[in-house]
Structures are given as structure tokens and as C-alpha cells.
Design an enzyme around this catalytic site. Structure first.
Site, mmCIF file in Angstrom:
data_model
loop_
_atom_site.group_PDB
_atom_site.id
_atom_site.type_symbol
_atom_site.label_atom_id
_atom_site.label_comp_id
_atom_site.label_asym_id
_atom_site.label_seq_id
_atom_site.Cartn_x
_atom_site.Cartn_y
_atom_site.Cartn_z
ATOM 1 N N ASP A 1 6.974 3.147 -12.584
ATOM 2 C CA ASP A 1 6.651 4.522 -12.560
ATOM 3 C C ASP A 1 7.134 5.071 -12.149
ATOM 4 O O ASP A 1 8.042 4.892 -10.836
ATOM 5 C CB ASP A 1 5.450 4.162 -12.361
ATOM 6 C CG ASP A 1 4.402 5.597 -12.521
ATOM 7 O OD1 ASP A 1 4.829 6.481 -13.810
ATOM 8 O OD2 ASP A 1 3.586 6.471 -11.894
ATOM 9 N N ASP B 1 7.664 8.654 -11.721
ATOM 10 C CA ASP B 1 6.233 10.523 -10.203
ATOM 11 C C ASP B 1 5.170 9.470 -10.002
ATOM 12 O O ASP B 1 4.461 8.853 -10.546
ATOM 13 C CB ASP B 1 5.976 11.030 -10.909
ATOM 14 C CG ASP B 1 6.916 11.787 -12.046
ATOM 15 O OD1 ASP B 1 7.468 12.915 -11.919
ATOM 16 O OD2 ASP B 1 7.606 11.554 -13.173
ATOM 17 N N ASP C 1 0.968 4.250 -10.110
ATOM 18 C CA ASP C 1 -0.342 5.409 -8.976
ATOM 19 C C ASP C 1 -1.084 5.981 -9.926
ATOM 20 O O ASP C 1 -1.591 6.962 -9.451
ATOM 21 C CB ASP C 1 0.830 6.505 -8.019
ATOM 22 C CG ASP C 1 1.331 7.540 -8.762
ATOM 23 O OD1 ASP C 1 2.133 7.213 -9.553
ATOM 24 O OD2 ASP C 1 0.768 8.669 -8.467
#
Length: 214
Positions: A8, A10, A167
Site C-alpha cells: 500500500d 499511504d 495499514d
């Protein structure tokens, strides 16, 4: 055996919260509102415009005025992609280790390509990535598995030999739906949630922790 790593963007590969917050505060200042501190917005940074606009104006998609705020926010962000954004500590070393092992890595994000591609260029990693899948690459976004399946096709490896590191709970959901191993970046934003409840295969305290699972 894991043969590829997908990240991922960000809150996992890069700490983009400072520049997302700057863009949000530009919109707030234009309306005479005080700037919000990074601590107030950071937990929402993985949710993109929806999360940041919600944190800054307490408004959700579909509400009157939301689209105008979103468009203004995105225009501001496009002009400020990499003022303070940096790869998280340990990420450069992890990428170097993967490349030393001839293990391909890529990026799968819900961030649109028009932001993702230039940002990765500014971070000097775009050409090193084996694939980059943005939020508008496949027509679907996470938690749908399509973006991750597109990534596995792009690198020419089955989903079963890939691990997806993120996250956000939707990262884990998308990875599992795609048939990949999943890992949580505990250094990321986490949306103020308890990632232990997400059902990931691995919980990582730091980027280098991934190496023990490869």
C-alpha cells in the site's frame, strides 16, 4: 513461499500525512478556519479525500457541499504532493534487500494514478517498482481484490506467492480475497483501530520485520 511483495502507499510505503494535511488546511484557511494539527488528521490519512474531508469538515460523501470540498482538496494536494512526504524509515533498506534477492515489489493503492505516479517519481522509486496499480487502474478499489489481482498479473506471479502489506483493514480484506498473504504495517496510520482484529497473516513492527517471513 513468498516470491513478491506488494505495498500500500499511504501509511505503508510513504508517510504522506503531512502533505495531505497541508492540502486540507489550505481548504480550511480559504474558509477562515484554523489549521488542524497533524496529530488530528494522521489517523485518517489512509482513507484519502473521504477521510481527510471528514476530519476537516465533519462531512461525508453525498452531503451537500462535499464534492466541492473534495475537488478543492484534491487540487491543492496535486500542487503539494511531496513537500514533506518521505518513505518511512526502514523502507529504503527493505526495498534494497528485496532487489538484492531479485524479488519483485510493487505498489497497490486506492490513490488515483494522477497522484500516485508523480509521487512515486518524486520519491525516486517509480522506475524500481515492478508494477503500480492506482485506485482508477482497474475500475475497482480495495477492499475489492481486483487491484491486487491486476498487480499479480502485471508481475507474472500467482497471488498465492505474493504478500500484501498495508495499514488499513481493507488492505487485509483485499489481500485475503485475492488469495495473498497479508501483513500489517504497524508504523502506519491504522485509522485509530486495533489491527490485531483484522485477520492478517503477519504483524510487522518495522519494515525489516518482513524479511523474516520471506
Amino acid at each position: 513461499m513468498i516470491r513478491a511483495v506488494l505495498f500500500d502507499l499511504d501509511g505503508t510505503l510513504a508517510d504522506t500525512a503531512p502533505d495531505l494535511t497541508y492540502a486540507l488546511n489550505c481548504v480550511r484557511r480559504a474558509r477562515g478556519l484554523p489549521a488542524l494539527p497533524l496529530a488530528a488528521t494522521r489517523p485518517f490519512a489512509s482513507q484519502g479525500a473521504r477521510g481527510l474531508i471528514g476530519a476537516g469538515f465533519n462531512i461525508s460523501p453525498g452531503a451537500a457541499g462535499y464534492d466541492a470540498l473534495r475537488d478543492e482538496f484534491l487540487a491543492s494536494y496535486a500542487s503539494n504532493l511531496c513537500r514533506e512526504t518521505r518513505l518511512f524509515p526502514g523502507i529504503p533498506q527493505l526495498l534494497g534487500q528485496l532487489e538484492t534477492r531479485a524479488m519483485p515489489w510493487g505498489v497497490v493503492t486506492n490513490k488515483a494514478e494522477r497522484f500516485t505516479l508523480p509521487l512515486l517519481e518524486l520519491l525516486e522509486v517509480r522506475r524500481r517498482a515492478a508494477c503500480v496499480i492506482g485506485g482508477d487502474t482497474t475500475g475497482r478499489i480495495k477492499p475489492h481484490p481486483d487491484p491486487l489481482l491486476a498487480a499479480s498479473r502485471a508481475i507474472g506471479l500467482a497471488p498465492e506467492v505474493c504478500v500484501y502489506l498495508g495499514d488499513d483493514q481493507r488492505d487485509v480484506e483485499a489481500g485475503r480475497a485475492a488469495g495473498m498473504k497479508t501483513a500489517v504495517a504497524r508504523w502506519g496510520y491504522l485509522n485509530g483501530e486495533a489491527p490485531e482484529t483484522w485477520g492478517a497473516h503477519f504483524m510487522l513492527e518495522s519494515p525489516e520485520d518482513l524479511l523474516q517471513h520471506l
